[in-house]
Design a protein around this motif. Structure first.
Motif, PDB file in Angstrom:
ATOM      1  N   ASN A  31      -1.913   8.415  -9.247  1.00  0.00           N
ATOM      2  CA  ASN A  31      -2.606   8.557  -7.703  1.00  0.00           C
ATOM      3  C   ASN A  31      -3.360   7.266  -7.498  1.00  0.00           C
ATOM      4  OD1 ASN A  31      -1.297  10.799  -7.096  1.00  0.00           O
ATOM      5  ND2 ASN A  31      -2.821  11.948  -7.852  1.00  0.00           N
ATOM      6  N   HIS A  32      -4.193   6.783  -8.378  1.00  0.00           N
ATOM      7  CA  HIS A  32      -4.773   5.395  -8.095  1.00  0.00           C
ATOM      8  C   HIS A  32      -3.705   4.315  -7.900  1.00  0.00           C
ATOM      9  CE1 HIS A  32      -8.877   6.412  -8.942  1.00  0.00           C
ATOM     10  NE2 HIS A  32      -8.534   7.360  -9.787  1.00  0.00           N
ATOM     11  N   THR A  35      -2.109   5.095  -4.373  1.00  0.00           N
ATOM     12  CA  THR A  35      -3.067   4.613  -3.331  1.00  0.00           C
ATOM     13  C   THR A  35      -3.233   3.154  -3.160  1.00  0.00           C
ATOM     14  OG1 THR A  35      -4.254   6.639  -3.662  1.00  0.00           O
ATOM     15  CG2 THR A  35      -5.602   4.678  -2.514  1.00  0.00           C
ATOM     16  N   GLU A  39      -2.024   0.992   0.118  1.00  0.00           N
ATOM     17  CA  GLU A  39      -2.983   0.192   0.795  1.00  0.00           C
ATOM     18  C   GLU A  39      -2.540  -1.263   1.074  1.00  0.00           C
ATOM     19  OE1 GLU A  39      -7.505  -1.768  -0.125  1.00  0.00           O
ATOM     20  OE2 GLU A  39      -6.993   0.441  -1.041  1.00  0.00           O
ATOM     21  N   ASP A  70       3.840   9.901  -0.815  1.00  0.00           N
ATOM     22  CA  ASP A  70       3.269   8.728  -0.841  1.00  0.00           C
ATOM     23  C   ASP A  70       3.769   7.881  -2.138  1.00  0.00           C
ATOM     24  OD1 ASP A  70       1.805   9.097   1.320  1.00  0.00           O
ATOM     25  OD2 ASP A  70       0.063   9.727   0.339  1.00  0.00           O
TER      26      ASP A  70
END
Length: 126
Positions: A31-32, A35, A39, A70
């Motif tokens: 998830n990091h 993300t 971004e 995502d």
């Protein structure tokens, strides 16, 4: 360029690069990474080259996160560069089980991966 303790991400010649800095990837780490990549895309779509040569283990939840939602947002293709038989085994397992919905291939050389990804450049870049 975006960098955290898990991944370094940058764009060069309309291709996004991701260098995975860890050897174990669980859902939290995935998830990091996701993300940071989303971004870095800043709303644009890119082919993605992920250097996963340092990764030795990845959990089922992390594989699922990378393969949908995502995890594939703002990507129109994904090339994964593997550096060892263990990486190749993990990569093949990921592709056969998680079945990403964007074109995804494994490569042993960055040059070959870039050649394949070049066919996706600007195809869907906003």
């Amino acid at each position: 360029m975006i960098e955290n303790q898990y991944i370094k991400i940058w764009t060069e010649d309309d291709i996004m690069f991701g260098y995975y800095k860890v050897d174990e990837v669980d859902l939290e780490v995935a998830n990091h990474m996701i993300t940071a990549r989303v971004e870095a895309c800043d709303g644009k779509t890119y082919p993605f080259l992920g250097d996963v040569s340092s990764v030795k283990t990845i959990t089922k939840d992390a594989r699922s996160a990378f393969a949908e939602g995502d995890g594939i947002k703002n990507m129109n293709a994904c090339a994964l560069v593997v550096g060892s038989p263990v990486n190749r085994l993990l990569g093949n397992f990921f592709l056969s089980v998680s079945k990403p919905t964007i074109p995804t291939r494994l490569f042993t050389s960055q040059e070959d991966a870039l050649g394949w990804l070049s066919t996706f450049k600007k195809e869907n870049v906003d």
